[in-house]
Design an enzyme around this catalytic site. Structure first.
Site, PDB file in Angstrom:
ATOM      1  N   ARG A   1      10.574   7.859  10.306  1.00 38.47           N
ATOM      2  CA  ARG A   1      10.708   6.444   9.929  1.00 38.47           C
ATOM      3  C   ARG A   1      12.136   5.927  10.100  1.00 38.47           C
ATOM      4  NH1 ARG A   1       6.591   6.307   4.748  1.00 38.47           N
ATOM      5  NH2 ARG A   1       4.760   5.900   6.018  1.00 38.47           N
TER       6      ARG A   1
ATOM      7  N   LYS B   1     -14.795   8.995   4.600  1.00 36.11           N
ATOM      8  CA  LYS B   1     -15.773   8.059   4.062  1.00 36.11           C
ATOM      9  C   LYS B   1     -16.025   6.841   4.937  1.00 36.11           C
ATOM     10  CE  LYS B   1     -15.268   9.079  -0.785  1.00 36.11           C
ATOM     11  NZ  LYS B   1     -14.874   8.587  -2.092  1.00 36.11           N
TER      12      LYS B   1
ATOM     13  N   GLY C   1      -2.740   7.773   8.432  1.00 33.62           N
ATOM     14  CA  GLY C   1      -2.021   8.961   7.993  1.00 33.62           C
ATOM     15  C   GLY C   1      -2.544  10.263   8.555  1.00 33.62           C
TER      16      GLY C   1
ATOM     17  N   GLY D   1      -2.144   1.981   6.010  1.00 30.28           N
ATOM     18  CA  GLY D   1      -2.866   0.878   5.374  1.00 30.28           C
ATOM     19  C   GLY D   1      -2.692  -0.432   6.122  1.00 30.28           C
TER      20      GLY D   1
END
Ligand code: AMP
Length: 395
Positions: A35, A197, A353, A376
């Site tokens: 990052r 999921k 991720g 996200g």
């Protein structure tokens, strides 16, 4: 789009929201500088123009001021990555921060203390944002990882720079890469959606279904689809309350001429464990007592074939429980297939991720066209949402 190249930073102080939320080990050493490296081009462009850079970021989830979340711990590494000694100030607002900012000379870099030491950061407090805004002449947002949050430093601050605000080079690249996949894509376009999921990816699948030619669905979420199609899935992961959504997605795909590719065989295991017994089963005939934890050999060939034919590829979510070596092959084969397609000229974007972790773990990172820095944030963009941090610069 307002980017860094629309401004000359000579004699200007840029206040830059970066994402330096880096992992630290127990001795507070930075274990992954990705990052920090990602923000470097933006910082260097500002310094090369003859300006100075004030960096602000959050680190972790502190409850008030907590030393283990101090950005002081990363000053050394940031200095090494950028190539000059970075200054540090132990608050991000107030007299101390204002003095440090005003004393900053062209060519210098100042890192502010953790924004989240003030609860006003996350609550998006306007007064706090105004205090931050006093430190710089031009606001630059280069933090994609937090662009989906309407926090003081990511969104609210922009209103104090009506003309002088822009995207940093990293954020601009993130937006351009997603745009390449969703709106300017060379066909055929294939999205590989995996992970545990269905519920966390429903909105993504619905939003991209009319923009892509193929959707490969793998990982735990595949079993809800296999079950709704009448398959026997044994003890595999399933969301019984999402069977109707899975059916709706299959119907939508048909109506849009989008092909959905599900596993045809799986590596079954008699326990969720690295030491489990394993056996290959047809994906729709998994006996009770067994659960599918990875794609099987026929599936890997089929998925790889679809990927090889694709000119644009999006990958979000692993195809199996790749954290266990026994169940990593499906994810590795997907990664290899994308790497090969990319070498042959396809554009590939990897985000989220777990898929980014997989790509790094299997040494495929430099073989992808672009690896997103925001999990996200990327999911929300794929869901078709306008991210507050992006809107704040555009307005
Ligand atoms: P997500 O956070 O939804 O992207 O899910 C990522 C997780 O899904 C990883 O930790 C994988 O181990 C897990 N996963 C992938 N395939 C399966 C599977 N067949 N059964 C259970 N978990 C899985």
């Amino acid at each position: 789009m307002n980017t860094l190249h629309d401004f000359n930073f000579e004699n200007k102080k840029a206040i830059i929201r970066v994402d330096f939320n880096v992992p630290l080990d127990e001795n507070l050493n930075v274990t992954d500088t990705t990052r920090i490296n990602a923000a470097k081009p933006t910082i260097l462009k500002i310094l090369e123009d003859g300006g100075s850079a004030i960096l602000m970021s959050h680190l972790g989830r502190p409850k008030g001021v907590e030393d283990k979340f101090s950005l002081q711990h990363i000053v050394k590494v940031v200095s090494e990555v950028i190539g000059i000694q970075v200054k540090f100030v132990s608050n991000c607002i107030g007299d101390e921060a204002e003095n440090a900012a005003s004393e900053l000379e062209n060519g210098e870099v100042l890192l502010l203390e953790n924004l989240r030491f003030h609860p006003e950061e996350k609550s998006g407090d306007k007064n706090f944002a105004e205090k931050l805004s006093k430190l710089g002449d031009i606001y630059v947002n280069d933090a994609f990882g937090t662009a989906h949050r309407a926090h003081a430093s990511t969104t609210i601050i922009a209103q104090f720079f009506p003309e002088n605000k822009c995207f940093g080079l990293l954020l601009a690249k993130e937006i351009a890469s997603l745009n390449t996949v969703l709106n300017n894509s060379k066909k055929p376009v294939t999205a590989i959606i995996g992970g545990a999921k269905v519920s966390s990816k429903i909105d993504v699948i619905k939003n991209i279904i009319d923009k892509v030619d193929n959707i490969i669905i793998g990982g735990g979420m595949g079993f809800t689809f296999i079950k709704v199609k009448g398959g026997k899935i044994g003890d595999s992961l399933v969301e019984n309350d999402k069977l109707d959504v899975a059916q709706e997605i299959l119907n939508l795909a048909k109506a849009n001429n989008t092909r959905i590719h599900l596993p045809i065989d799986v590596i079954g295991a008699d326990a969720f464990s690295e030491t489990a017994n394993t056996q290959v089963f047809p994906a729709n005939q998994i006996p009770d007592g067994w659960q599918g934890l990875d794609a099987g050999p026929k599936t890997n060939v089929g998925f790889s074939f679809v990927i090889a034919e694709s000119k644009t590829i999006l990958w979000n979510g692993p195809i199996g429980v790749f954290e266990m070596e026994k169940f990593a092959k499906g994810t590795i084969e997907i990664g290899n297939a994308i790497a090969e397609a990319t070498e042959d000229g396809a554009f590939s974007l990897v985000g989220g991720g777990d898929s980014v972790a997989a790509v790094k773990q299997f040494n495929l990172a430099d073989k992808m066209s672009y690896i997103s820095t925001g999990g996200g944030a990327m999911l929300e963009m794929l869901e078709g949402k306008t991210l507050p941090g992006i809107a704040a610069i555009m307005n």
